[in-house]
Design an enzyme around this catalytic site. Structure first.
Site, PDB file in Angstrom:
ATOM      1  CD  GLU A 245      -1.728  -2.359   1.704  1.00  0.00           C
ATOM      2  OE1 GLU A 245      -2.610  -3.243   1.750  1.00  0.00           O
ATOM      3  OE2 GLU A 245      -0.545  -2.552   2.101  1.00  0.00           O
TER       4      GLU A 245
ATOM      5  CE  LYS B  56     -17.171  -6.919   3.240  1.00  0.00           C
ATOM      6  NZ  LYS B  56     -16.478  -8.146   3.728  1.00  0.00           N
TER       7      LYS B  56
ATOM      8  CG  PHE C  99     -10.264  -9.512  11.291  1.00  0.00           C
ATOM      9  CD1 PHE C  99      -9.040  -9.906  11.820  1.00  0.00           C
ATOM     10  CD2 PHE C  99     -10.457  -9.604   9.916  1.00  0.00           C
ATOM     11  CE1 PHE C  99      -8.030 -10.389  10.997  1.00  0.00           C
ATOM     12  CE2 PHE C  99      -9.452 -10.089   9.091  1.00  0.00           C
ATOM     13  CZ  PHE C  99      -8.235 -10.481   9.633  1.00  0.00           C
TER      14      PHE C  99
END
Length: 623
Positions: free
Chosen positions: A77, A189, A139
């Site tokens: 990244e 998300k 997570f």
């Protein structure tokens, strides 16, 4: 007020569209992820550098269907962020990078901080855990908005899919306008997965964000008056001139006034190096003439520069005789480090254009500066203390010679990206920059590992131009995995590794200030090697790593050069290969140093032209 926003926010719909008049809206029923990709298409993003992961994965599916947005799959990244920066610096457009939540997002922190320090327009899009899981230590959760708040111009957390088009439009507007900078968009998300409507153009509102671009006429007139009245003016030019697209105007102003021009590390190429009025780069490793011109000046016309400590040295002794005209689009910079006698807030292009008119009016009124004596001094310093270097007595390669020949043999519009350290300073000194946006480097943050991914981004944005990465063996080992990205994505950059077997700039400081105690700066051997592992020696031996083998394994053409007699032929061969990345391992002398130099924390009056060589300016210039 400054343009730095206070943190993540959720803007409410308004009746106005940022950046233009209201247009008929198009409405589509899509997922949040599809809305994101459609938004990127509408703002003109054509290249995204990134890596998929769980939280951002929904966005990667519709990206497959886009004919307008090219995704480049990087290997780390950090590489995505620096590539987006290189793309932005080479093209003038907003660079875009994408990462998933948690470690994916935190790996973007370094390139975001780098872009923030160098005012590069960047939009970083990160996935976030589902909105109901935010704050639960789920997570791969990280508060990336909180983490990046001090190093972004603004950032957004999006949990409602209907906000995606507006947020993307605002992010690109903020990144590209005023003082450019990085903007982070963190999207949950579930917002990417949910059904929504896509409406374009979106209704946007940015309360409090009103960059001032037009300078105040009274301040412009006062600046022009000081210019024609001064005896020793200097145009102190920073990266803001490049970002404003004001290089043509700068040349007109310089030639109209007849004043010397010094361009900072971030401004190289904004004024032709070969122009007779250009006296070089200022600062810690600037030319003697540029450093001394600022010290002896009676007027600094500071354009898009911020009085960085690397330029000023010990601040309270910097340019002690000078009045200051300081023009910057960011009002927070004016007076931050040096008080301005004439502060001017505005876009550099607008400021310089208005200054041209005002100076011409002074000339028409019979007021014209006489800098004859000033140029006599400047030319004497330039003739007495030119930039130069000595060739090694043992016949090995000089790093300065390598970089100089690369610059001489490359096509005229070549773009150069440098890492950080000695090779960066040599590349700044010994390559001639005649055009804007041909010199890319990490100035404010000084990020090792910048060169290879930035060159990759520049080549992706300017595929028809030659791009050379000038890197050190230390920097190269931080991000060289992006050569795989280049090889697999038809991005044929050229990389020169200036291999002296050490962390060169740190080693130079150890030589000068730490009694030659080279603690942890030797790269080619370790405590277990007993001196058997060597690099930087023409006699050979085992090299760890062997950069030629490593580069070949990553799909590149690779060569090694140790003999000055082979230098031009090797560079010419690299220039002729344009279907794959090329890497040359230049084995150079380990004791070469960067000069001139002003030691950290000392006055620029103490500039050293070379080791043990203190310039003698006499006494008459201090009058």
């Amino acid at each position: 007020m400054t343009e730095q926003a206070s943190g993540a926010h959720h803007p409410q719909p308004r009746a106005r569209t940022a950046g233009g008049p209201q247009q008929p809206a198009t409405v589509e029923h899509v997922t949040g992820a599809q809305s994101l990709i459609r938004s990127l298409e509408e703002v003109g993003a054509d290249t995204v550098f990134g890596i998929p992961g769980g939280a951002i994965l929904p966005a990667y599916d519709p990206m497959m269907d886009s004919s307008k947005v090219r995704h480049v799959l990087v290997r780390h990244e950090q590489g995505a962020g620096h590539a987006a920066t290189g793309y932005a610096q080479a093209t003038g457009r907003v660079g875009v990078c994408m990462a998933t939540s948690g470690p994916g997002a935190t790996n973007l922190v370094t390139p975001i901080a780098d872009a923030h320090m160098d005012s590069v327009p960047l939009v970083a899009i990160t996935g976030q855990v589902a909105s109901k899981a935010i704050g639960t230590d789920a997570f791969q959760e990280a508060d990336i908005c909180g983490i990046t708040m001090p190093i972004t111009k603004h950032n957004f957390l999006v949990t409602d899919p209907t906000e995606i088009p507006r947020t993307i439009a605002e992010a690109f507007h903020i990144a590209a306008t005023g003082r450019p900078g990085p903007v982070l968009v963190d999207i949950a998300k579930d917002a990417l997965q949910a059904q929504t409507t896509f409406t374009w153009p979106p209704h946007t509102e940015l309360p409090g964000y009103r960059p001032v671009t037009k300078p105040h006429a009274k301040q412009i007139r006062e600046a022009a008056r000081l210019i024609v009245e001064s005896k020793r003016p200097v145009l102190y030019v920073g990266g803001g001139v490049m970002k404003a697209g004001a290089t043509a105007e700068l040349k007109v102003l310089a030639e109209l006034t007849g004043a010397p021009v010094t361009t900072t590390l971030m401004a190289l190429g904004s004024f032709p190096d070969s122009h007779p009025q250009h006296v070089g780069m200022p600062g810690m490793h600037g030319s003697v003439t540029a450093v001394t011109a600022l010290q002896k000046s009676d007027l600094l016309i500071t354009l898009g520069a911020r009085f960085d400590d690397r330029v000023t040295g010990k601040l309270d002794s910097f340019a002690p005789y000078a009045k200051v005209v300081h023009a910057d689009i960011d009002p927070a910079e004016i007076g931050k480090n040096r008080a301005a006698d004439v502060p001017i807030v505005g876009d550099a292009r607008e400021v310089i254009a208005d200054l041209i008119v005002a100076v011409q009016a002074e000339h028409d009124a019979g007021h014209r500066g006489d800098y004859t004596a000033w140029w006599k001094d400047l030319n004497r310093w330039r003739d007495t203390y030119p930039l130069g270097y000595d060739l090694p007595e043992d016949g090995t390669l000089s790093p300065q010679q390598v970089i100089e020949r690369i610059g001489k043999l490359a096509p005229a519009d070549t773009i150069y990206a440098a890492g950080v350290g000695q090779h960066q300073m040599w590349a700044a000194h010994f390559i001639g920059y005649e055009q804007p946006s041909t010199w890319l480097n990490s100035g404010g943050a000084g990020t090792m590992g910048y060169a290879v991914p930035a060159a990759m981004g520049a080549k992706a944005g300017q595929p028809d131009r030659t791009v050379w990465a000038i890197d050190g063996d230390g920097c190269f080992q931080m991000t060289n995995q992006e050569l795989v990205t280049c090889a697999l994505n038809n991005i044929p950059i050229k990389v020169a590794i200036i291999n002296n077997g050490a962390l060169g700039m740190v080693r130079q400081w150890q030589t000068l200030f730490y009694n030659q105690r080279y603690s942890n700066t030797v790269l080619h051997s370790g405590p277990e090697s007993n001196g058997l592992v060597t690099a930087g020696k023409a006699s050979g031996g085992t090299r760890v790593p062997d950069f030629v083998k490593l580069s070949e394994a990553m799909g590149c053409v690779a060569m090694r050069c140790e003999d000055p007699a082979e230098l031009d032929a090797v560079i010419a061969k690299a220039n002729a290969i344009n279907d794959r990345p090329v890497v040359i391992d230049f084995i150079v002398h380990e004791d070469a140093q960067v000069w001139p130099m002003v030691a950290a924390g000392t006055s620029n009056d103490e500039v050293m032209a070379a080791r043990g060589v203190r310039p003698d300016f006499g006494d008459n210039e201090d009058d």
